[in-house]
Design a protein around this motif. Sequence first.
Motif, mmCIF file in Angstrom:
data_model
loop_
_atom_site.group_PDB
_atom_site.id
_atom_site.type_symbol
_atom_site.label_atom_id
_atom_site.label_comp_id
_atom_site.label_asym_id
_atom_site.label_seq_id
_atom_site.Cartn_x
_atom_site.Cartn_y
_atom_site.Cartn_z
ATOM 1 N N GLY A 5 -87.290 -44.637 -69.428
ATOM 2 C CA GLY A 5 -86.248 -44.785 -70.311
ATOM 3 C C GLY A 5 -86.608 -44.235 -71.587
ATOM 4 N N SER A 6 -85.436 -43.997 -72.373
ATOM 5 C CA SER A 6 -85.685 -43.226 -73.777
ATOM 6 C C SER A 6 -85.149 -44.149 -74.995
ATOM 7 C CB SER A 6 -85.312 -42.054 -73.752
ATOM 8 O OG SER A 6 -86.101 -41.452 -72.822
ATOM 9 N N GLY A 7 -85.552 -44.164 -75.987
ATOM 10 C CA GLY A 7 -84.747 -44.700 -77.236
ATOM 11 C C GLY A 7 -84.822 -43.624 -78.369
ATOM 12 N N HIS A 8 -84.443 -44.267 -79.441
ATOM 13 C CA HIS A 8 -84.307 -43.266 -80.730
ATOM 14 C C HIS A 8 -85.627 -42.840 -80.974
ATOM 15 C CE1 HIS A 8 -80.269 -45.812 -81.411
ATOM 16 N NE2 HIS A 8 -79.982 -44.431 -81.706
ATOM 17 N N VAL A 17 -90.256 -44.663 -72.942
ATOM 18 C CA VAL A 17 -90.912 -45.868 -72.336
ATOM 19 C C VAL A 17 -91.263 -45.143 -70.916
ATOM 20 C CG1 VAL A 17 -90.713 -48.033 -71.397
ATOM 21 C CG2 VAL A 17 -89.747 -47.609 -73.381
ATOM 22 N N LYS A 37 -94.534 -48.074 -74.183
ATOM 23 C CA LYS A 37 -93.531 -47.644 -75.243
ATOM 24 C C LYS A 37 -94.171 -46.777 -76.148
ATOM 25 C CE LYS A 37 -89.750 -49.579 -78.179
ATOM 26 N NZ LYS A 37 -88.922 -50.625 -78.405
ATOM 27 N N MET A 82 -89.280 -59.935 -72.700
ATOM 28 C CA MET A 82 -90.295 -59.187 -72.432
ATOM 29 C C MET A 82 -91.506 -59.343 -73.051
ATOM 30 S SD MET A 82 -90.286 -55.096 -73.436
ATOM 31 C CE MET A 82 -90.736 -55.256 -74.902
ATOM 32 N N GLU A 133 -94.824 -55.696 -70.726
ATOM 33 C CA GLU A 133 -94.620 -55.986 -69.408
ATOM 34 C C GLU A 133 -93.663 -54.982 -68.713
ATOM 35 O OE1 GLU A 133 -92.426 -59.740 -69.514
ATOM 36 O OE2 GLU A 133 -92.174 -59.787 -67.710
ATOM 37 N N ILE A 180 -90.735 -53.807 -66.373
ATOM 38 C CA ILE A 180 -89.417 -54.388 -65.985
ATOM 39 C C ILE A 180 -88.867 -53.549 -64.900
ATOM 40 C CG2 ILE A 180 -87.480 -55.747 -66.434
ATOM 41 C CD1 ILE A 180 -88.671 -56.044 -69.606
ATOM 42 N N ASP A 189 -86.412 -54.665 -76.403
ATOM 43 C CA ASP A 189 -86.243 -53.849 -77.580
ATOM 44 C C ASP A 189 -86.085 -55.129 -78.952
ATOM 45 O OD1 ASP A 189 -85.634 -52.219 -79.445
ATOM 46 O OD2 ASP A 189 -83.874 -51.267 -78.684
HETATM 47 P P1 ATP Z 1 -83.538 -47.906 -79.379
HETATM 48 O O1 ATP Z 1 -83.258 -46.407 -79.631
HETATM 49 O O2 ATP Z 1 -82.416 -48.545 -78.382
HETATM 50 O O3 ATP Z 1 -83.878 -49.004 -80.344
HETATM 51 P P2 ATP Z 1 -86.172 -48.015 -78.332
HETATM 52 O O4 ATP Z 1 -86.871 -46.696 -78.810
HETATM 53 O O5 ATP Z 1 -86.437 -49.402 -79.155
HETATM 54 O O6 ATP Z 1 -84.565 -47.915 -78.036
HETATM 55 P P3 ATP Z 1 -86.117 -49.499 -75.812
HETATM 56 O O7 ATP Z 1 -84.830 -49.859 -76.206
HETATM 57 O O8 ATP Z 1 -87.107 -50.514 -76.165
HETATM 58 O O9 ATP Z 1 -86.655 -48.418 -76.975
HETATM 59 O O10 ATP Z 1 -86.606 -48.740 -74.465
HETATM 60 C C1 ATP Z 1 -85.663 -47.594 -74.048
HETATM 61 C C2 ATP Z 1 -85.388 -47.687 -72.629
HETATM 62 O O11 ATP Z 1 -86.666 -47.853 -71.621
HETATM 63 C C3 ATP Z 1 -84.552 -49.200 -72.188
HETATM 64 O O12 ATP Z 1 -83.373 -48.864 -72.412
HETATM 65 C C4 ATP Z 1 -85.031 -49.246 -70.796
HETATM 66 O O13 ATP Z 1 -84.185 -48.636 -69.956
HETATM 67 C C5 ATP Z 1 -86.419 -48.781 -70.849
HETATM 68 N N1 ATP Z 1 -87.273 -49.846 -71.081
HETATM 69 C C6 ATP Z 1 -87.768 -50.379 -72.376
HETATM 70 N N2 ATP Z 1 -88.581 -51.484 -71.941
HETATM 71 C C7 ATP Z 1 -89.013 -51.267 -70.552
HETATM 72 C C8 ATP Z 1 -89.739 -52.162 -69.767
HETATM 73 N N3 ATP Z 1 -90.634 -53.214 -70.381
HETATM 74 N N4 ATP Z 1 -89.841 -51.898 -68.531
HETATM 75 C C9 ATP Z 1 -89.178 -50.949 -68.067
HETATM 76 N N5 ATP Z 1 -88.140 -50.487 -68.596
HETATM 77 C C10 ATP Z 1 -88.108 -50.438 -70.021
#
Ligand code: ATP
Length: 361
Positions: free
Chosen positions: A20-23, A27, A42, A77, A94, A96, A161
């Motif tokens: 997955g990806s965030g801002h 991950v 992450k 998590m 962890e 998930i 998150d």
């Molecule tokens: P945001 O931009 O929403 O703040 P972020 O950069 O903090 O995001 P996360 O929301 O923690 O990142 O993770 C981004 C994506 O990665 C999640 O929406 C999820 O799909 C995937 N993900 C995050 N943590 C895990 C995990 N522990 N196991 C599996 N997939 C995960």
Amino acid sequence: MAVFKLDNVEDLYEIGNVLGSGHFGQVREVRERSTSVLWAGKFLKLKKGAGSRLGLERKSVEKEVEILQGLQHQNIMSIRDVFESRAEVVLIIELIKGGELFDFIAEKENLTETEAIEFMTQILEGVSYMHKKNVGHFDLKPENIMLSDKLAPNPDIKIIDFGMAHRFILGEEYKSLGGTPQYIAPEIINFEPLGTAADMWSIGVITYILLSGLSPFQGDTDEETLRNIVSMSYEFEPHHFSQTSNMAKDFILKLLVKDQSKRMTADECLIHPWIKPLNRTQIAKRNRSSINMKSFKKFNARRKWKMSFNMVSACNRFCRMQLQCKARGPEQPELRDCESDQEDTGTKPASLLRRRLSSNS
Ligand code: ATP
């Protein structure tokens, strides 16, 4: 202070697929070389300098790590390790495997309120635990509620998150404008001192959506959404709530309360009759009521579409910026991937609305 190891993460973990990806990064699945155990990594980009628009402040990553290290609960998590290099921090967390709760539910033909409550109870237990530890999550939304393993007979909820989370210190006031418009509490928009009650508002919104497939305050624009929240403009539209029990509506009504001190706490939610029925009649009512699956599936499909759209827009924006950086010369920041450049659109409408509201008052 959180200790970040300086070892090269790739010496200890084999880096796998993107989960997955965030801002601020991605991950990825990672395999610990010494044990072959799978984890998630992450990868968070750090700001290169004070003037840099890209990446996260190291302080903010430290905050996320310290908060996670202080939380050990089945529905939250867990974090194992943290590595730091010049340009990024890698959180080993962890893994998930079960995906998002909303996606899991959307695959079902139907779901009774009783079944939905099993998930709500786990969310509330995780939230109650963190609130007792004086931690507010401040970004509770469907994307941050995952399942340990969707093939397990009783999968565990995992709240993820903690990038916006905050640990309250006695006597210290905390204000923030961050969050995702649909889910944020009125006190965030009004830039008032915050408490853990802001999370309970988000749980009210999530429950409303789960039961009806409608988002209670959603407007055509973020600004309209925020106005709807501040003016408490929502109702239980009869067509969408025809299968919903009155206990469920009462549960939501006690969460979507403007005065944070009058909102139910997570512990109060756990003993609300919708979650913990007092007699057989209440149990029967929950079993007879169900979530509006047709509408819920539509909501989830739209949500996923929007997420993909945002990702593509972020990629495009990143590519444009990279071209500009290249044109300016080699001094400019260099990034690992598209997502790390995504702007935090969550905070913008809130500040916009606050300015507008204060200039009107
Ligand atoms: P945001 O931009 O929403 O703040 P972020 O950069 O903090 O995001 P996360 O929301 O923690 O990142 O993770 C981004 C994506 O990665 C999640 O929406 C999820 O799909 C995937 N993900 C995050 N943590 C895990 C995990 N522990 N196991 C599996 N997939 C995960």
